[in-house]
Design a protein around this motif. Structure first.
Motif, PDB file in Angstrom:
ATOM      1  N   UNK A 105      20.049  35.481 -37.362  1.00 16.82           N
ATOM      2  CA  UNK A 105      18.781  36.294 -37.768  1.00 16.82           C
ATOM      3  C   UNK A 105      17.925  36.622 -36.768  1.00 16.82           C
ATOM      4  N   UNK A 106      17.635  38.022 -36.428  1.00 21.53           N
ATOM      5  CA  UNK A 106      16.627  38.548 -35.411  1.00 21.53           C
ATOM      6  C   UNK A 106      15.630  38.866 -36.027  1.00 21.53           C
ATOM      7  N   UNK A 107      14.416  38.403 -35.447  1.00 19.79           N
ATOM      8  CA  UNK A 107      13.011  38.717 -35.802  1.00 19.79           C
ATOM      9  C   UNK A 107      12.687  39.747 -35.417  1.00 19.79           C
ATOM     10  N   UNK A 108      11.892  40.594 -36.436  1.00 23.01           N
ATOM     11  CA  UNK A 108      11.334  42.018 -35.811  1.00 23.01           C
ATOM     12  C   UNK A 108      10.324  42.406 -36.675  1.00 23.01           C
ATOM     13  N   UNK A 109       9.959  43.538 -36.654  1.00 20.00           N
ATOM     14  CA  UNK A 109       9.014  44.236 -37.150  1.00 20.00           C
ATOM     15  C   UNK A 109       9.217  45.519 -37.954  1.00 20.00           C
ATOM     16  N   UNK A 110       8.728  46.035 -39.267  1.00 19.85           N
ATOM     17  CA  UNK A 110       9.280  47.310 -39.694  1.00 19.85           C
ATOM     18  C   UNK A 110       8.066  48.056 -40.219  1.00 19.85           C
ATOM     19  N   UNK A 111       8.197  49.023 -40.825  1.00 20.91           N
ATOM     20  CA  UNK A 111       7.127  49.598 -41.635  1.00 20.91           C
ATOM     21  C   UNK A 111       7.076  48.790 -43.086  1.00 20.91           C
ATOM     22  N   UNK A 112       5.791  48.564 -43.419  1.00 17.44           N
ATOM     23  CA  UNK A 112       5.638  47.911 -44.646  1.00 17.44           C
ATOM     24  C   UNK A 112       6.163  48.633 -45.840  1.00 17.44           C
ATOM     25  N   UNK A 113       7.035  48.125 -46.575  1.00 17.95           N
ATOM     26  CA  UNK A 113       7.539  48.847 -47.868  1.00 17.95           C
ATOM     27  C   UNK A 113       6.454  48.614 -48.814  1.00 17.95           C
ATOM     28  N   UNK A 114       5.575  48.113 -49.062  1.00 19.49           N
ATOM     29  CA  UNK A 114       4.610  48.446 -50.119  1.00 19.49           C
ATOM     30  C   UNK A 114       3.695  49.497 -50.076  1.00 19.49           C
ATOM     31  N   UNK A 115       3.309  49.619 -48.734  1.00 18.99           N
ATOM     32  CA  UNK A 115       2.320  50.929 -48.433  1.00 18.99           C
ATOM     33  C   UNK A 115       3.132  52.151 -47.694  1.00 18.99           C
ATOM     34  N   UNK A 118       1.125  52.858 -44.313  1.00 18.20           N
ATOM     35  CA  UNK A 118      -0.131  53.436 -44.302  1.00 18.20           C
ATOM     36  C   UNK A 118      -1.307  52.361 -43.923  1.00 18.20           C
ATOM     37  N   UNK A 119      -0.809  50.879 -44.684  1.00 20.74           N
ATOM     38  CA  UNK A 119      -1.987  49.745 -44.399  1.00 20.74           C
ATOM     39  C   UNK A 119      -2.952  50.135 -45.738  1.00 20.74           C
ATOM     40  N   UNK A 120      -2.612  50.860 -46.585  1.00 19.43           N
ATOM     41  CA  UNK A 120      -3.704  50.931 -47.726  1.00 19.43           C
ATOM     42  C   UNK A 120      -2.666  50.922 -49.113  1.00 19.43           C
ATOM     43  N   UNK A 121      -3.624  50.547 -50.085  1.00 20.48           N
ATOM     44  CA  UNK A 121      -2.968  50.810 -51.515  1.00 20.48           C
ATOM     45  C   UNK A 121      -4.038  51.502 -52.091  1.00 20.48           C
ATOM     46  N   UNK A 122      -3.883  52.445 -53.202  1.00 20.92           N
ATOM     47  CA  UNK A 122      -4.682  53.140 -53.842  1.00 20.92           C
ATOM     48  C   UNK A 122      -5.176  52.219 -55.211  1.00 20.92           C
ATOM     49  N   UNK A 123      -6.171  52.249 -55.540  1.00 26.60           N
ATOM     50  CA  UNK A 123      -6.716  51.505 -56.535  1.00 26.60           C
ATOM     51  C   UNK A 123      -6.424  52.219 -57.922  1.00 26.60           C
ATOM     52  N   UNK A 124      -6.106  51.675 -59.006  1.00 24.30           N
ATOM     53  CA  UNK A 124      -6.190  52.024 -60.305  1.00 24.30           C
ATOM     54  C   UNK A 124      -7.381  52.390 -60.600  1.00 24.30           C
ATOM     55  N   UNK A 163       0.072  43.365 -49.101  1.00 27.06           N
ATOM     56  CA  UNK A 163       1.310  42.755 -48.344  1.00 27.06           C
ATOM     57  C   UNK A 163       1.221  42.716 -46.825  1.00 27.06           C
ATOM     58  N   UNK A 164       0.715  43.710 -46.272  1.00 26.36           N
ATOM     59  CA  UNK A 164       0.498  43.621 -44.637  1.00 26.36           C
ATOM     60  C   UNK A 164      -0.591  43.563 -44.188  1.00 26.36           C
ATOM     61  N   UNK A 165      -1.747  43.120 -44.967  1.00 27.79           N
ATOM     62  CA  UNK A 165      -2.984  42.939 -44.980  1.00 27.79           C
ATOM     63  C   UNK A 165      -3.628  44.077 -43.943  1.00 27.79           C
ATOM     64  N   UNK A 166      -3.325  45.177 -44.335  1.00 30.01           N
ATOM     65  CA  UNK A 166      -3.862  46.574 -43.699  1.00 30.01           C
ATOM     66  C   UNK A 166      -2.996  46.822 -42.305  1.00 30.01           C
ATOM     67  N   UNK A 167      -2.153  46.322 -41.704  1.00 33.61           N
ATOM     68  CA  UNK A 167      -1.538  46.597 -40.440  1.00 33.61           C
ATOM     69  C   UNK A 167      -0.432  47.571 -40.684  1.00 33.61           C
ATOM     70  N   UNK A 168       0.141  47.770 -42.045  1.00 33.11           N
ATOM     71  CA  UNK A 168       1.248  48.956 -41.905  1.00 33.11           C
ATOM     72  C   UNK A 168       2.337  48.164 -41.616  1.00 33.11           C
ATOM     73  N   UNK A 169       2.428  47.302 -41.014  1.00 37.66           N
ATOM     74  CA  UNK A 169       3.788  46.590 -40.367  1.00 37.66           C
ATOM     75  C   UNK A 169       4.093  45.330 -41.230  1.00 37.66           C
ATOM     76  N   UNK A 170       5.423  44.918 -41.340  1.00 37.78           N
ATOM     77  CA  UNK A 170       5.862  43.474 -41.962  1.00 37.78           C
ATOM     78  C   UNK A 170       6.915  43.143 -41.216  1.00 37.78           C
ATOM     79  N   UNK A 171       7.067  41.789 -41.019  1.00 38.58           N
ATOM     80  CA  UNK A 171       7.957  40.844 -40.458  1.00 38.58           C
ATOM     81  C   UNK A 171       9.378  40.847 -41.063  1.00 38.58           C
ATOM     82  N   UNK A 172      10.399  40.950 -40.348  1.00 38.32           N
ATOM     83  CA  UNK A 172      11.397  41.200 -40.995  1.00 38.32           C
ATOM     84  C   UNK A 172      12.498  40.206 -40.407  1.00 38.32           C
ATOM     85  N   UNK A 173      13.677  39.951 -40.827  1.00 36.41           N
ATOM     86  CA  UNK A 173      14.599  39.142 -40.527  1.00 36.41           C
ATOM     87  C   UNK A 173      15.908  40.144 -40.492  1.00 36.41           C
TER      88      UNK A 173
END
Length: 336
Positions: A105-115, A118-124, A163-173
């Motif tokens: 398993x190779x640790x890396x970073x990728x675009x956050x799938x939740x946002x 963008x690092x943001x989410x739209x409030x309802x 999910x990414x705390x505003x970074x727009x990135x997420x850790x991946x394996x």
């Protein structure tokens, strides 16, 4: 540092040699390929040395242009891929002995799938800005100023992606299935083409795995020789017979010749760690450590007394050291 020394060149190097050395070092120290914090500074020094040496040379003869140009194209083609990824792989002695498939398993970073990066989410529902308490203004050095958190609106329509705390990135394996050859030793490297880090608009580099062997309670290594120690009955050393030896590949029976009860070493050629890359297989080396019986019961004590009597009947053959000692120190003493 002298420009020649920085590029690893001898004084008087030709333009062809200067270009080739710079390309080789630039591939190693380019900041996009090297994570060292000093990589950019060293890369700039290499380029300055390269330009300085070329400026001090006369124009390259026409006859040298074609081979240098061909070599440059070849090196550029070879370098047109992502950076290699290096990682340790921990193996047991048994796993290294047999080889086979393994998932890394190779640790890396990728675009956050939740946002979507963008690092943001739209409030309802809009939310009152906690910084300005809905006023849209905050106190500054020069009086009231528009709130920078809500752009002066007094309310929020977006918030940092949880999910990414505003970074727009997420850790991946990223799982990679690799085939390990048999007979890997500590420090060996295995290269998997195309399994390294991806790069924009380029094929990925290679994955280079460095083997780290876990310590073993029984085995140790001398090159490719497999070395172990085995306790054995001193009586078995005297009588000889068969001796079972555990190996990573299963049990092996060795023939033990009759002899003395002293420690001895058995060596079996080619029975150690498997050969690799043209190297022959190592040997199996077994150091035998004699052990005397402990806490004998009546039956064993009776047998031992009979054996001792048989040995005492012919000291000079069975117990020569005892016979010599007794002949010297237990002979009749003359009367004084």
């Amino acid at each position: 540092m002298d420009a020649h020394e920085l590029l690893g060149l001898a004084p008087g190097a030709s333009a062809h040699e200067i270009k080739r050395s710079f390309r080789r070092l630039a591939m190693l120290w380019h900041p996009d390929r090297n994570a060292d914090p000093h990589a950019l500074e060293h890369f700039k020094a290499l380029r300055a040395a390269y330009e300085s040496l070329l400026a001090g040379l006369t124009s390259t003869p026409a006859g040298d242009e074609t081979p240098d140009a061909d070599e440059e194209r070849d090196e550029e083609t070879a370098a047109a891929r992502g950076a290699d990824r290096r990682q340790d792989i921990n193996l047991t002695v048994e796993a290294a002995f047999f080889g086979g498939e393994r998932t890394v398993e190779l640790a890396g970073e990728d675009e956050c799938g939740a946002c979507a990066g963008s690092g943001e989410e739209v409030l309802r529902h809009t939310r009152l800005c906690a910084s300005c308490h809905g006023t849209g203004r905050t106190h500054g050095r020069h009086g009231l100023t528009p709130c920078r958190h809500c752009a002066g609106r007094g309310y929020l329509t977006r918030q940092a992606c949880p999910s990414c705390h505003g970074s727009g990135r997420q850790h991946t394996l990223r799982p990679v299935i690799v085939h390990l050859p048999a007979g890997l030793l500590d420090g060996d490297e295995v290269r998997i083409a195309g399994a390294g880090d991806p790069a924009p608009d380029l094929p990925p580099g290679d994955l280079v795995l460095r083997v780290r062997l876990a310590p073993h309670e029984l085995y140790r290594f001398d090159g490719r020789n497999l070395v172990l120690e085995r306790p054995v009955s001193a009586l078995r050393l005297l009588t000889g017979g068969e001796l079972a030896i555990p190996l990573p590949g299963g049990m092996r029976t060795l023939k033990l010749e009759p002899g003395t009860a002293a420690a001895r070493t058995l060596r079996v050629a080619g029975a150690g760690f498997p050969g690799r890359k043209g190297l022959p297989a190592g040997d199996l080396i077994v150091h035998l450590q004699p052990q005397l019986p402990e806490a004998p019961d009546n039956a064993m004590r009776s047998l031992l007394e009979r054996i001792d009597a048989l040995a005492a009947a012919n000291h000079s053959r069975h117990l020569p050291d005892v016979a010599l000692w007794e002949a010297r120190w237990l002979r009749d003493q003359p009367d004084e």
